[in-house]
Design an enzyme around this catalytic site. Structure first.
Site, mmCIF file in Angstrom:
data_model
loop_
_atom_site.group_PDB
_atom_site.id
_atom_site.type_symbol
_atom_site.label_atom_id
_atom_site.label_comp_id
_atom_site.label_asym_id
_atom_site.label_seq_id
_atom_site.Cartn_x
_atom_site.Cartn_y
_atom_site.Cartn_z
ATOM 1 N N TYR A 45 0.838 -1.210 0.000
ATOM 2 C CA TYR A 45 0.000 0.000 0.000
ATOM 3 C C TYR A 45 0.874 1.262 0.000
ATOM 4 C CZ TYR A 45 -3.117 3.628 1.809
ATOM 5 O OH TYR A 45 -3.820 4.795 1.983
ATOM 6 N N LYS B 209 1.241 4.449 -2.802
ATOM 7 C CA LYS B 209 1.010 5.865 -2.483
ATOM 8 C C LYS B 209 2.268 6.684 -2.767
ATOM 9 C CE LYS B 209 -3.289 5.786 -1.206
ATOM 10 N NZ LYS B 209 -4.317 6.455 -2.037
#
Lengths: 454, 253
Positions: B158, B162
């Site tokens: 994740y 980002k």
């Protein structure tokens, strides 16, 4: 052709468009390049909001100046390119003994812009707005042809173009009725008035009609018993015999100049906050004489004091300046009082608040002035809560049958405009006939859905 | 068109059921709002979200949008603009959190997460940016995360998506200077929401409403990045420079 970021005079609402300088003969060819985002003509960019912007489309600047002006002394009329400014025109006319029929608070507006916004000045109560004095004009239409317009030749399109915010076409040139003057000076009466109620009473006493020009400045930083303390000025073009001997040698001398320009280095929040504005207003109020009759002033100090400081809106810092101008009909003095109280109570520093009485409106469906009171406010765009304040003011204005002014608008909604301008549909029908494919577009038009027939 | 106060007339949320996305839309509502479009995969949840936003004077609608289906992005965004007119603010709020370190050991899950969070976001952003450039105004708000500022082992798949998205969005913003369109990158810390329910909160945890308030403030001030809460900017300027062994051992959840 360059992509350029454009804003209005208040430096809010930026958007990017292709900016093109054009001579009138080139217009039909340039218009063929207009894509789905359309085209719009821009004058000197003195509309405060987004009226002279067309995001993603073409923005045309019409070349032209007052050097080609033709003066008809007998009729007191001048024919001039729409791209010429009032500044240039005044420099040409005043020494010849004529004055423009209407001037706003700045002389840096074009003739085309004056027609598109149907501007008004301190003489509205006597002379009406700029459109009242337009004898004829030629209008570049979207299909490449040019229409000749007057009160008798396609009057619908003539009046739809006056106050039409550039959305019917490009005004190419116009013939304007002038005012003969004996001197380049103004004879001015000044009165200091203690509060708003007294101000409106004095302005309504019938004496206003005896003067061509009348306007009041209100201190909105003052509260309580001093709410609405103000300075009222009434003026007329001075007659030759009113001038002191020294000025009589050259009675039509006219040479306005800019004293200074504000550099682009003002700190982020700007220099205008409640404390500085309150201090300035205190000075301004005290500086005004309690009562002074027949003072002699120059045209620029009477009509265009702010033009002496170039780029003055930079004082408002990065978030710019929001102007709000509203009008309420006669008989709604109480509503005007509530509006002024609301602005004063909000603590949002309003540097310049100007109150004036409007006379009769004209036939243009989107012309702003109607018989009543108009109030113009300057406020820092970054002031907290200003958005909510202006939406609340909109509601107070609409409730009593008033409206606000397109050339100043930067905030309102399509619904507000539909309630304030009941003749919008009539204007839209004329526009549809003149521009069936919707070539003329602007940010203001998009934001307020001026062309959307719903 | 935005008005002088940065109040938009049209608001589009890509990932229309995202709590932060909805909170930003809610925060942007004003008397000039005309259209709010919630674009999301699950139309039923989208309708529920729409119901929470409805109010006077504007229309809330739901459009089908799948962040992973990159081939459809240009068409879907085109259809929305066709219907509501110029896009004033578009919030890119879709994305998945994954299952921490487990995702980092599952080939298919890791690839799927990277596809939605990065490839999907890039594709949707380019489609939106092309629109905004053509219309000469408008803002794309990209929800990044402090997780991308320095990727930690607890959710490195994740975090890395980002990190990639954050860099992409900054570059996109730079490329749009002078076009009238702009990009605002928002970097929230740990946000209490459905997505993080049951997870231990990290220091300086915040809520969707606070993120939304800071985002809208940043939008109106013309900023290019917003940290939520603001203190995280300072915190991460330190964390970014910690030696690897120290960073690895920090108890950051």
């Amino acid at each position: 052709m360059t992509r350029t970021t454009l804003t209005g005079w208040g430096r809010t609402n930026p958007s990017v468009a292709e900016l093109v300088d054009v001579f009138r003969a080139e217009l039909p060819d340039v218009l063929k390049e207009a894509g789905p985002r359309g085209a719009l003509v821009r004058g000197l960019g003195r509309s405060y909001g987004d009226a002279a912007q067309n995001a993603g489309g073409l923005v045309l600047r019409l070349m032209g100046s007052a050097t080609d002006a033709v003066l008809d002394r007998e009729r007191a009329q001048v024919t001039v390119s729409a791209g010429a400014s009032l500044d240039e025109l005044l420099r040409y006319l005043v020494p010849r003994g004529f004055f423009v029929p209407v001037t706003p608070g700045t002389r840096f507006v074009t003739i085309g812009g004056a027609i598109a916004s149907d501007i008004h000045g301190k003489n509205h109560h006597v002379d009406g707005s700029f459109g009242n004095h337009v004898v004829r004009m030629s209008l570049q239409l979207a299909d490449g042809s040019v229409a000749e317009l007057s009160r008798t030749q396609d009057p619908e399109l003539f009046w739809a173009t006056i106050g039409g915010m550039g959305l019917t076409g490009v005004v190419l040139d116009a013939t304007v009725q002038l005012l003969p003057v004996e001197t380049s000076r103004m004879a001015v009466d000044t009165y200091r008035i203690a509060d708003l109620d007294r101000l409106m009473a004095v302005m309504d006493d019938g004496e206003d009609e005896a003067h061509r020009y009348s306007v009041a400045w209100i201190d909105l930083a003052a509260k309580g018993a001093q709410l609405g303390r103000s300075v009222l000025t009434r003026g007329d073009h001075a007659r030759f015999d009113e001038l002191p001997a020294k000025l009589q040698t050259d009675p039509l001398a006219y040479g306005p100049s800019q004293l200074v320009s504000v550099p682009p280095v003002i700190p982020r929040p700007g220099l205008l906050n409640h404390a500085t504005v309150a201090a300035f207003n205190e000075l301004w109020f005290r500086k005004a004489p309690k009562r002074k009759l027949g003072g002699i002033e120059s045209i620029s100090s009477f009509f265009h004091p702010l033009d002496m400081v170039g780029q003055w809106t930079r004082f408002y810092g990065r978030s710019g300046l929001v102007q709000y101008q509203l009008m309420v009909p006669f008989g709604q003095e109480e509503a005007m009082r509530r509006i002024v109280e609301r602005v004063a109570a909000s603590g949002t520093a309003s540097f310049l608040a100007v109150l004036k009485r409007f006379g009769a409106g004209n036939e243009a469906p989107l012309s702003f002035p109607q018989p009543g009171w108009t109030l113009a406010l300057d406020m820092p765009g970054g002031a907290p809560g200003l958005g909510s304040l202006l939406h609340a003011l909109d509601e107070m204005v609409l409730e009593v049958g008033g409206r606000n002014y397109f050339a100043k608008d930067a905030h309102t909604s399509p619904e507000t405009i539909r309630r304030g301008y009941p003749r919008l549909a009539e204007w839209q029908a004329v526009r549809r006939r003149a521009d069936p494919h919707g070539v003329w577009q602007s940010d203001l038009g998009r934001r307020l859905r001026l062309a959307a027939e719903d | 068109m935005d008005n002088a106060f940065g109040q938009p007339q049209t608001i589009v949320v890509l990932g229309g059921t995202s709590e932060i996305g909805l909170a930003i839309a809610h925060q942007l509502l004003s008397p000039v709002t005309r259209h709010v479009v919630l674009a999301c995969r699950d139309l039923v949840k989208g309708e529920q979200a729409a119901a929470s936003l409805r109010g006077d004077g504007f229309e809330v609608s739901v459009a089908h949008f799948d962040g992973a289906d990159t081939a459809s992005h240009e068409r879907v965004i085109g259809e929305i603009a066709e219907r509501v007119g110029d896009l004033d603010v578009v919030v890119l709020a879709f994305g998945q959190l994954g299952h921490g370190e487990a995702t980092g050991q599952d080939v298919a899950e890791a690839a799927a997460l990277a596809h939605v969070n990065f490839t999907g976001a890039v594709s949707a952003s380019v489609a939106v940016a092309n629109r905004l450039r053509a219309q000469g105004h408008g803002t794309l708000v990209v929800l990044s995360s402090v997780a991308g500022e320095r990727v930690r082992k607890a959710n490195f798949v994740y975090g890395s998506t980002k990190a990639g998205l954050d860099g992409f969005a900054q570059g996109l913003g730079d490329s749009l200077v002078g076009t009238g369109a702009r990009v605002l990158v928002v970097r929230p810390g740990f946000v209490h929401s459905q997505m993080t329910k049951g997870m231990p909160a990290a220091p300086f945890a915040t809520t969707p409403d606070v993120v939304a308030q800071l985002t809208v403030k940043g939008l109106r001030a013309g900023r290019r990045t917003v940290w939520a809460p603001g203190i995280l900017r300072v915190v991460f300027s330190v964390l970014r420079h910690l030696p690897g062994p120290v960073w690895r051992r920090l108890p950051l959840g």
